[in-house]
Design a protein around this motif. Structure first.
Motif, mmCIF file in Angstrom:
data_model
loop_
_atom_site.group_PDB
_atom_site.id
_atom_site.type_symbol
_atom_site.label_atom_id
_atom_site.label_comp_id
_atom_site.label_asym_id
_atom_site.label_seq_id
_atom_site.Cartn_x
_atom_site.Cartn_y
_atom_site.Cartn_z
ATOM 1 N N ILE A 45 4.543 7.654 40.529
ATOM 2 C CA ILE A 45 3.905 6.345 40.394
ATOM 3 C C ILE A 45 4.721 5.288 41.126
ATOM 4 N N LEU A 46 6.040 5.296 40.910
ATOM 5 C CA LEU A 46 6.905 4.300 41.540
ATOM 6 C C LEU A 46 6.997 4.460 43.057
ATOM 7 N N SER A 47 6.656 5.640 43.569
ATOM 8 C CA SER A 47 6.679 5.839 45.022
ATOM 9 C C SER A 47 5.333 5.489 45.654
ATOM 10 N N GLY A 48 4.395 4.986 44.847
ATOM 11 C CA GLY A 48 3.113 4.530 45.382
ATOM 12 C C GLY A 48 2.040 5.576 45.451
ATOM 13 N N GLN A 49 2.184 6.653 44.683
ATOM 14 C CA GLN A 49 1.166 7.701 44.692
ATOM 15 C C GLN A 49 0.100 7.492 43.630
ATOM 16 N N GLY A 50 0.231 6.426 42.843
ATOM 17 C CA GLY A 50 -0.799 6.073 41.881
ATOM 18 C C GLY A 50 -0.789 6.893 40.612
ATOM 19 N N ALA A 51 -1.680 6.513 39.715
ATOM 20 C CA ALA A 51 -1.858 7.213 38.438
ATOM 21 C C ALA A 51 -3.290 6.979 37.983
ATOM 22 N N THR A 52 -3.995 8.064 37.706
ATOM 23 C CA THR A 52 -5.365 7.931 37.217
ATOM 24 C C THR A 52 -5.596 8.695 35.924
ATOM 25 N N ASP A 53 -4.609 9.421 35.463
ATOM 26 C CA ASP A 53 -4.740 10.188 34.224
ATOM 27 C C ASP A 53 -4.763 9.220 33.048
ATOM 28 N N THR A 54 -5.830 9.271 32.266
ATOM 29 C CA THR A 54 -5.985 8.323 31.157
ATOM 30 C C THR A 54 -4.854 8.434 30.140
ATOM 31 N N ARG A 55 -4.367 9.635 29.917
ATOM 32 C CA ARG A 55 -3.281 9.819 28.947
ATOM 33 C C ARG A 55 -2.019 9.119 29.439
ATOM 34 N N ILE A 56 -1.719 9.248 30.722
ATOM 35 C CA ILE A 56 -0.527 8.611 31.297
ATOM 36 C C ILE A 56 -0.652 7.093 31.219
ATOM 37 N N LEU A 57 -1.817 6.569 31.574
ATOM 38 C CA LEU A 57 -2.010 5.122 31.544
ATOM 39 C C LEU A 57 -1.939 4.581 30.119
ATOM 40 N N ALA A 58 -2.446 5.337 29.163
ATOM 41 C CA ALA A 58 -2.345 4.918 27.760
ATOM 42 C C ALA A 58 -0.885 4.933 27.296
ATOM 43 N N LEU A 59 -0.118 5.944 27.712
ATOM 44 C CA LEU A 59 1.306 5.990 27.362
ATOM 45 C C LEU A 59 2.070 4.832 28.010
ATOM 46 N N LEU A 60 1.728 4.497 29.250
ATOM 47 C CA LEU A 60 2.352 3.340 29.914
ATOM 48 C C LEU A 60 2.044 2.063 29.141
ATOM 49 N N SER A 61 0.795 1.906 28.757
ATOM 50 C CA SER A 61 0.379 0.732 27.995
ATOM 51 C C SER A 61 1.191 0.603 26.715
ATOM 52 N N GLU A 62 1.315 1.711 26.012
ATOM 53 C CA GLU A 62 2.064 1.730 24.753
ATOM 54 C C GLU A 62 3.547 1.434 24.989
ATOM 55 N N ALA A 63 4.147 2.088 25.970
ATOM 56 C CA ALA A 63 5.581 1.918 26.231
ATOM 57 C C ALA A 63 5.916 0.508 26.697
ATOM 58 N N LEU A 64 5.013 -0.105 27.470
ATOM 59 C CA LEU A 64 5.248 -1.455 27.974
ATOM 60 C C LEU A 64 4.782 -2.530 26.996
ATOM 61 N N ARG A 65 4.117 -2.088 25.931
ATOM 62 C CA ARG A 65 3.561 -3.003 24.931
ATOM 63 C C ARG A 65 2.627 -4.026 25.573
ATOM 64 N N LEU A 66 1.747 -3.482 26.425
ATOM 65 C CA LEU A 66 0.745 -4.293 27.107
ATOM 66 C C LEU A 66 -0.635 -3.733 26.778
ATOM 67 N N PRO A 67 -1.653 -4.582 26.813
ATOM 68 C CA PRO A 67 -3.007 -4.074 26.555
ATOM 69 C C PRO A 67 -3.397 -3.018 27.587
ATOM 70 N N LEU A 68 -4.105 -2.000 27.127
ATOM 71 C CA LEU A 68 -4.548 -0.934 28.011
ATOM 72 C C LEU A 68 -5.357 -1.501 29.168
ATOM 73 N N GLY A 69 -6.188 -2.485 28.899
ATOM 74 C CA GLY A 69 -7.002 -3.084 29.957
ATOM 75 C C GLY A 69 -6.157 -3.633 31.088
ATOM 76 N N GLU A 70 -5.049 -4.278 30.763
ATOM 77 C CA GLU A 70 -4.176 -4.821 31.810
ATOM 78 C C GLU A 70 -3.599 -3.692 32.673
ATOM 79 N N VAL A 71 -3.186 -2.610 32.033
ATOM 80 C CA VAL A 71 -2.637 -1.482 32.783
ATOM 81 C C VAL A 71 -3.721 -0.869 33.676
ATOM 82 N N LEU A 72 -4.952 -0.770 33.183
ATOM 83 C CA LEU A 72 -6.044 -0.219 33.987
ATOM 84 C C LEU A 72 -6.332 -1.079 35.209
#
Length: 145
Positions: free
Chosen positions: A51-78
């Protein structure tokens, strides 16, 4: 229907890099920040690196975990990941009163999302966002400043 521009994988990488460094993760080579964040977020280090190298992320589970870890709304991460743009997020979270309700499948049709993987991801995320109340704007942001 007017389309707005979605974030690119490189923009998502820059945003995530900023989020992590602001939270004290040292992302320099041998800084240990990627490994520490991988442990804290329950996301594999290789995935964080991609992700940090610019290859993106589209897996919903990964994006939900990012949202949780960053304490940001899932919508913002999406939105930051380029899965949705701001107008699509608003439309999903707060449909116009009296407007016709359409299914996620109909929305994908209207948006012209016909790639199988993109379509499944869009439908899954739309269903998740419909179950998630819109964020209380400003709430939780003061702690970040």
């Amino acid at each position: 229907m007017e389309r707005t521009t979605r974030a690119t994988p490189h923009q998502f990488a820059a945003w995530l890099h900023d989020q992590l460094t602001r939270r004290g993760y040292d992302l320099r080579p041998r800084g240990g920040g990627q490994t520490r964040f991988a442990d804290d977020s329950r996301i594999g280090r290789a995935t964080i690196s991609r992700i940090l190298s610019g290859q993106g992320a589209t897996d919903t589970r990964i994006l939900a975990l990012l949202s949780e870890a960053l304490r940001l709304p899932l919508g913002e991460v999406l939105v930051r990941a380029g899965i949705l743009d701001e107008s699509e997020l608003r439309a999903v979270q707060d449909p116009t009163p009296g407007s016709r309700r359409i299914t996620p499948e109909q929305a994908a049709d209207e948006l012209g999302i016909d790639d199988g993987q993109s379509r499944r991801l869009f439908i899954s995320m739309t269903e998740t966002l419909q179950r998630t109340p819109p964020p209380n704007h400003g709430e939780g942001r003061a702690a970040e400043r």
